[in-house]
Design a protein around this motif. Sequence first.
Motif, PDB file in Angstrom:
ATOM      1  N   VAL A 108     -35.594 -16.775  35.840  1.00  0.00           N
ATOM      2  CA  VAL A 108     -35.764 -17.463  34.554  1.00  0.00           C
ATOM      3  C   VAL A 108     -34.415 -18.024  34.090  1.00  0.00           C
ATOM      4  CG1 VAL A 108     -36.262 -17.085  32.094  1.00  0.00           C
ATOM      5  CG2 VAL A 108     -37.829 -16.213  33.833  1.00  0.00           C
ATOM      6  N   GLY A 109     -33.341 -17.295  34.337  1.00  0.00           N
ATOM      7  CA  GLY A 109     -32.016 -17.753  33.959  1.00  0.00           C
ATOM      8  C   GLY A 109     -31.540 -18.960  34.750  1.00  0.00           C
ATOM      9  N   LEU A 110     -32.150 -19.187  35.893  1.00  0.00           N
ATOM     10  CA  LEU A 110     -31.771 -20.338  36.725  1.00  0.00           C
ATOM     11  C   LEU A 110     -32.510 -21.614  36.314  1.00  0.00           C
ATOM     12  CD1 LEU A 110     -29.926 -20.967  39.140  1.00  0.00           C
ATOM     13  CD2 LEU A 110     -31.828 -20.416  40.642  1.00  0.00           C
ATOM     14  N   LEU A 111     -33.604 -21.496  35.582  1.00  0.00           N
ATOM     15  CA  LEU A 111     -34.404 -22.667  35.196  1.00  0.00           C
ATOM     16  C   LEU A 111     -33.626 -23.758  34.453  1.00  0.00           C
ATOM     17  CD1 LEU A 111     -37.842 -21.100  34.195  1.00  0.00           C
ATOM     18  CD2 LEU A 111     -37.281 -22.439  36.235  1.00  0.00           C
ATOM     19  N   PRO A 112     -32.729 -23.416  33.515  1.00  0.00           N
ATOM     20  CA  PRO A 112     -31.986 -24.493  32.841  1.00  0.00           C
ATOM     21  C   PRO A 112     -31.173 -25.364  33.805  1.00  0.00           C
ATOM     22  CG  PRO A 112     -31.794 -22.465  31.596  1.00  0.00           C
ATOM     23  CD  PRO A 112     -32.460 -22.112  32.896  1.00  0.00           C
ATOM     24  N   SER A 113     -30.822 -24.828  34.960  1.00  0.00           N
ATOM     25  CA  SER A 113     -30.059 -25.609  35.934  1.00  0.00           C
ATOM     26  C   SER A 113     -30.867 -26.787  36.481  1.00  0.00           C
ATOM     27  CB  SER A 113     -29.598 -24.722  37.090  1.00  0.00           C
ATOM     28  OG  SER A 113     -28.643 -23.796  36.623  1.00  0.00           O
ATOM     29  N   LEU A 114     -32.178 -26.679  36.480  1.00  0.00           N
ATOM     30  CA  LEU A 114     -33.004 -27.815  36.919  1.00  0.00           C
ATOM     31  C   LEU A 114     -32.819 -28.988  35.961  1.00  0.00           C
ATOM     32  CD1 LEU A 114     -36.272 -25.938  37.943  1.00  0.00           C
ATOM     33  CD2 LEU A 114     -34.433 -26.770  39.440  1.00  0.00           C
ATOM     34  N   ALA A 115     -32.834 -28.695  34.675  1.00  0.00           N
ATOM     35  CA  ALA A 115     -32.577 -29.747  33.684  1.00  0.00           C
ATOM     36  C   ALA A 115     -31.141 -30.235  33.808  1.00  0.00           C
ATOM     37  CB  ALA A 115     -32.850 -29.229  32.272  1.00  0.00           C
ATOM     38  N   GLY A 116     -30.222 -29.334  34.124  1.00  0.00           N
ATOM     39  CA  GLY A 116     -28.830 -29.714  34.309  1.00  0.00           C
ATOM     40  C   GLY A 116     -28.641 -30.672  35.468  1.00  0.00           C
ATOM     41  N   LEU A 117     -29.344 -30.426  36.563  1.00  0.00           N
ATOM     42  CA  LEU A 117     -29.262 -31.326  37.712  1.00  0.00           C
ATOM     43  C   LEU A 117     -29.776 -32.714  37.336  1.00  0.00           C
ATOM     44  CD1 LEU A 117     -28.657 -31.869  40.673  1.00  0.00           C
ATOM     45  CD2 LEU A 117     -30.926 -30.953  41.223  1.00  0.00           C
ATOM     46  N   ALA A 118     -30.896 -32.745  36.634  1.00  0.00           N
ATOM     47  CA  ALA A 118     -31.434 -34.034  36.181  1.00  0.00           C
ATOM     48  C   ALA A 118     -30.441 -34.733  35.255  1.00  0.00           C
ATOM     49  CB  ALA A 118     -32.773 -33.827  35.469  1.00  0.00           C
ATOM     50  N   ALA A 119     -29.815 -33.978  34.347  1.00  0.00           N
ATOM     51  CA  ALA A 119     -28.852 -34.572  33.421  1.00  0.00           C
ATOM     52  C   ALA A 119     -27.660 -35.157  34.167  1.00  0.00           C
ATOM     53  CB  ALA A 119     -28.386 -33.522  32.408  1.00  0.00           C
ATOM     54  N   VAL A 120     -27.181 -34.446  35.173  1.00  0.00           N
ATOM     55  CA  VAL A 120     -26.040 -34.941  35.952  1.00  0.00           C
ATOM     56  C   VAL A 120     -26.397 -36.263  36.627  1.00  0.00           C
ATOM     57  CG1 VAL A 120     -24.626 -34.515  38.011  1.00  0.00           C
ATOM     58  CG2 VAL A 120     -24.936 -32.704  36.314  1.00  0.00           C
ATOM     59  N   VAL A 121     -27.542 -36.294  37.278  1.00  0.00           N
ATOM     60  CA  VAL A 121     -27.962 -37.532  37.960  1.00  0.00           C
ATOM     61  C   VAL A 121     -28.096 -38.667  36.944  1.00  0.00           C
ATOM     62  CG1 VAL A 121     -29.870 -38.619  39.214  1.00  0.00           C
ATOM     63  CG2 VAL A 121     -29.057 -36.349  39.895  1.00  0.00           C
TER      64      VAL A 121
END
Length: 152
Positions: free
Chosen positions: A127-140
């Motif tokens: 669950v703590g790793l889920l925000p990283s998915l949004a982070g990857l999208a934000a970086v792109v």
Amino acid sequence: MSTTRRTGPSTAAMLLGMGLTVAAVVVVYVDRASADVLAGHIRAGYPGYDQGQIDTAATTYLAYLTVLGVLGVLAWGAGVWVTRKRLTVAPWLVSALFVVGTSVALFNLTVRDTSGATGLAPLIGWVGLLPSLAGLAAVVLVWRARRGEVAS
């Protein structure tokens, strides 16, 4: 005359990440108040611990994850701010924050404690790793906005 500020895709991804960060912390509190997967994980790793020791360890993890959540929300806010201000540092800052945040989340997911088990219950780690998915999208998206391919 109306001045409506539109949220671009990279900003929306960061706001989603902020929401997921808050949700990840809330999940730990809900778990602690109900199923207590975290305490069960600690109990399984340390069968010799009494209930007081388990509660202390779970409360320590709760405090640690809360501090990480607050720092995460501040980081998301910084990313949103630099992106909305269209600062040239935005892609670099958002990328650096993504690397740091994802590294901490992966550490939390995989670190082993002295019992040999992962420190956190796997459910809480994932669950703590889920925000990283949004982070990857934000970086792109923020890099694409820098090149003029999409709005920020």
